[in-house]
Scaffold this motif. Structure first.
Motif, PDB file in Angstrom:
ATOM      1  N   GLY A 273       0.398  -4.979  -9.306  1.00 43.67           N
ATOM      2  CA  GLY A 273       0.194  -4.492  -7.946  1.00 43.67           C
ATOM      3  C   GLY A 273      -0.437  -5.489  -7.011  1.00 43.67           C
ATOM      4  O   GLY A 273      -0.909  -5.117  -5.923  1.00 43.67           O
ATOM      5  N   VAL A 274      -0.439  -6.768  -7.383  1.00 42.06           N
ATOM      6  CA  VAL A 274      -1.149  -7.776  -6.591  1.00 42.06           C
ATOM      7  C   VAL A 274      -0.576  -7.918  -5.191  1.00 42.06           C
ATOM      8  O   VAL A 274      -1.323  -7.982  -4.201  1.00 42.06           O
ATOM      9  CB  VAL A 274      -1.140  -9.136  -7.328  1.00 42.06           C
ATOM     10  N   VAL A 275       0.740  -7.980  -5.067  1.00 44.40           N
ATOM     11  CA  VAL A 275       1.345  -8.253  -3.750  1.00 44.40           C
ATOM     12  C   VAL A 275       1.021  -7.144  -2.756  1.00 44.40           C
ATOM     13  O   VAL A 275       0.597  -7.416  -1.621  1.00 44.40           O
ATOM     14  CB  VAL A 275       2.868  -8.445  -3.884  1.00 44.40           C
ATOM     15  N   ASN A 276       1.203  -5.890  -3.150  1.00 43.50           N
ATOM     16  CA  ASN A 276       0.923  -4.786  -2.227  1.00 43.50           C
ATOM     17  C   ASN A 276      -0.563  -4.692  -1.892  1.00 43.50           C
ATOM     18  O   ASN A 276      -0.939  -4.439  -0.736  1.00 43.50           O
ATOM     19  CB  ASN A 276       1.404  -3.466  -2.826  1.00 43.50           C
ATOM     20  N   ALA A 277      -1.419  -4.862  -2.899  1.00 44.41           N
ATOM     21  CA  ALA A 277      -2.858  -4.805  -2.639  1.00 44.41           C
ATOM     22  C   ALA A 277      -3.278  -5.908  -1.684  1.00 44.41           C
ATOM     23  O   ALA A 277      -4.089  -5.689  -0.770  1.00 44.41           O
ATOM     24  CB  ALA A 277      -3.630  -4.910  -3.962  1.00 44.41           C
ATOM     25  N   HIS A 278      -2.730  -7.100  -1.878  1.00 47.94           N
ATOM     26  CA  HIS A 278      -3.060  -8.235  -1.013  1.00 47.94           C
ATOM     27  C   HIS A 278      -2.577  -7.975   0.417  1.00 47.94           C
ATOM     28  O   HIS A 278      -3.292  -8.249   1.390  1.00 47.94           O
ATOM     29  CB  HIS A 278      -2.410  -9.502  -1.565  1.00 47.94           C
ATOM     30  N   LEU A 279      -1.366  -7.452   0.529  1.00 52.51           N
ATOM     31  CA  LEU A 279      -0.806  -7.167   1.852  1.00 52.51           C
ATOM     32  C   LEU A 279      -1.674  -6.173   2.616  1.00 52.51           C
ATOM     33  O   LEU A 279      -1.980  -6.367   3.798  1.00 52.51           O
ATOM     34  CB  LEU A 279       0.616  -6.631   1.691  1.00 52.51           C
ATOM     35  N   ARG A 280      -2.099  -5.124   1.950  1.00 53.90           N
ATOM     36  CA  ARG A 280      -2.861  -4.096   2.648  1.00 53.90           C
ATOM     37  C   ARG A 280      -4.258  -4.571   3.022  1.00 53.90           C
ATOM     38  O   ARG A 280      -4.785  -4.211   4.067  1.00 53.90           O
ATOM     39  CB  ARG A 280      -2.922  -2.838   1.777  1.00 53.90           C
ATOM     40  N   HIS A 281      -4.851  -5.398   2.151  1.00 54.72           N
ATOM     41  CA  HIS A 281      -6.214  -5.859   2.413  1.00 54.72           C
ATOM     42  C   HIS A 281      -6.263  -6.965   3.457  1.00 54.72           C
ATOM     43  O   HIS A 281      -7.226  -7.045   4.239  1.00 54.72           O
ATOM     44  CB  HIS A 281      -6.839  -6.342   1.106  1.00 54.72           C
ATOM     45  N   THR A 282      -5.253  -7.828   3.478  1.00 58.57           N
ATOM     46  CA  THR A 282      -5.276  -9.001   4.363  1.00 58.57           C
ATOM     47  C   THR A 282      -4.212  -8.979   5.455  1.00 58.57           C
ATOM     48  O   THR A 282      -4.324  -9.717   6.434  1.00 58.57           O
ATOM     49  CB  THR A 282      -5.068 -10.288   3.554  1.00 58.57           C
TER      50      THR A 282
END
Length: 403
Positions: A273-282
């Motif tokens: 889930g790294v890509v989605n988590a990164h997108l939402r946070h940054t």
């Protein structure tokens, strides 16, 4: 620009169209049948399908020529970086050197490159002699020199036991022995632009990747970086290894004494889930920005961050019998929790995965969650890891002695 894309990561993970204008550029995708089948039907591109089981480099080079006019080769998979180097040589194109690639793929080469950097890393042995003892005595890890998802990794209680297991391996020249380091395991994800780490986020694992192989859930949640301690460490690693461009996925031990210890690094985006988590946070979609950096294009505009910390949890099924008819239990209180952003549950009539995977559409349960407080997010994901269960179909359950 004429671009050759070696397509290996599922399209739904990459979303190439978000970072690559297919109307403006002449794009060719090449890959194996199953992967090529997931390209959107209406995507403007040329498609070259390899034969299943065919060697990737041989297949690509047999179907391309130096005078085809390709200007760039794009390969964003852990398992395609080295192959892309061979393809670039075949097409006469510049790119990272073989030495640069080995420093971000081979777990021995990357630690050797850190030898004079002042960065601590686990002690290791790549090829002990038959009568040698290891220079440490405690818990010891045997792991492949290359690869991802902790496949092939084993942990032994003592160095002696690890050596005994090592000498029984047929492929021991492809592995290394490494001292076990106690501590939280963090993963640091972001981008490298002209050698500088940018848009970086730190996350802490819930359980360990090697435990996922045995059937334990695996997840992670983002944490703050007060004072930039983790950013400083990541930049030191990038500089020491000579990483110049692209995604960064760096794994680090954070010991009880507060020391950061290098574990391993990859010059590609993180999985699960790294890509989605990164997108939402940054607001930064890592694949799109990596494409721009690799191709020398302007990076896309960032979306608006949520202002929350994000995480994910994957519940595995590869360790169970793959037949359909399994029973998945997700407590109602978790399903209704306000921190849930997305919940994926495998249907009863779908078989469990027969291989190690973190893809949300393949594992029995996958959760994306967020919270304004990273500690609350961690507590929720750990509760999910404890309470979600997956039971195989009754006929698939192992028969016990006398049963």
């Amino acid at each position: 620009m004429k671009i050759l894309v070696i397509h290996q990561v599922p399209y739904r993970k990459m979303s190439y169209h978000l970072g690559l204008d297919h109307e403006r550029h002449d794009v060719t995708y090449i890959g194996y049948p199953q992967r090529m089948a997931d390209l959107p039907a209406g995507l403007r591109c040329r498609r070259i399908v390899l034969t299943e089981g065919e060697d990737l480099v041989e297949g690509v080079t047999a179907r391309t020529r130096a005078d085809d006019g390709y200007e760039k080769v794009l390969s964003l998979s852990e398992f395609g970086i080295l192959e892309a180097w061979h393809v670039r040589r075949h097409l006469g194109l510049d790119g990272p050197s073989l030495e640069q690639i080995e420093r971000v793929r081979d777990k021995v080469s990357m630690k050797r490159a850190l030898a004079d950097s002042g960065i601590r890393y686990p002690r290791f042995e790549e090829a002990p002699a038959p009568c040698d003892a290891l220079p440490w005595t405690g818990r010891t890890v045997i792991k492949p020199r290359q690869g991802a998802s902790s496949e092939g990794v084993t942990v032994h209680d003592t160095a002696r036991e690890a050596l005994t297991a090592y000498w029984k391996l047929e492929n021991r020249f492809d592995v290394q022995l490494e001292e076990y380091v106690d501590g939280d395991i963090l993963h640091i994800d972001g981008l490298v632009s002209d050698g500088a780490v940018v848009d970086m986020v730190v996350s802490k694992y819930i359980n360990k990747p090697v435990e996922y192989l045995a059937g334990a859930p695996l997840g992670s949640h983002q944490i703050p970086d007060p004072g930039g301690r983790f950013h400083t460490f990541a930049q030191q690693v990038v500089t020491a290894l000579g990483v110049d461009s692209g995604c960064l996925h760096l794994e680090v031990f954070d010991t009880a004494e507060g020391e950061l210890v290098f574990l391993e690094v990859a010059n590609r985006m993180g999985g699960a889930g790294v890509v989605n988590a990164h997108l939402r946070h940054t607001g930064v979609h890592l694949p799109s920005h990596e494409i721009a950096l690799r191709l020398g294009l302007e990076r896309p505009a960032a979306d608006r961050p949520t202002g929350r910390y994000h995480g994910w949890l994957a519940v595995p099924g590869h360790h169970l019998h793959p037949a359909a008819g399994h029973t998945i239990t997700v407590p109602d209180a978790l399903r209704r929790h306000p921190g849930i952003d997305a919940l994926y549950v495998l249907a009863d009539d779908q078989p469990l995965p027969d291989h190690v995977t973190y893809h949300e559409w393949l594992v029995p349960v996958f959760i994306e969650a967020s919270h304004g407080d990273p500690q609350e997010l961690e507590a929720f994901l750990r509760a999910c890891a404890r309470s979600i269960t997956v039971e195989p179909a009754p006929a698939a359950r192992p028969v016990t002695a006398g049963g």
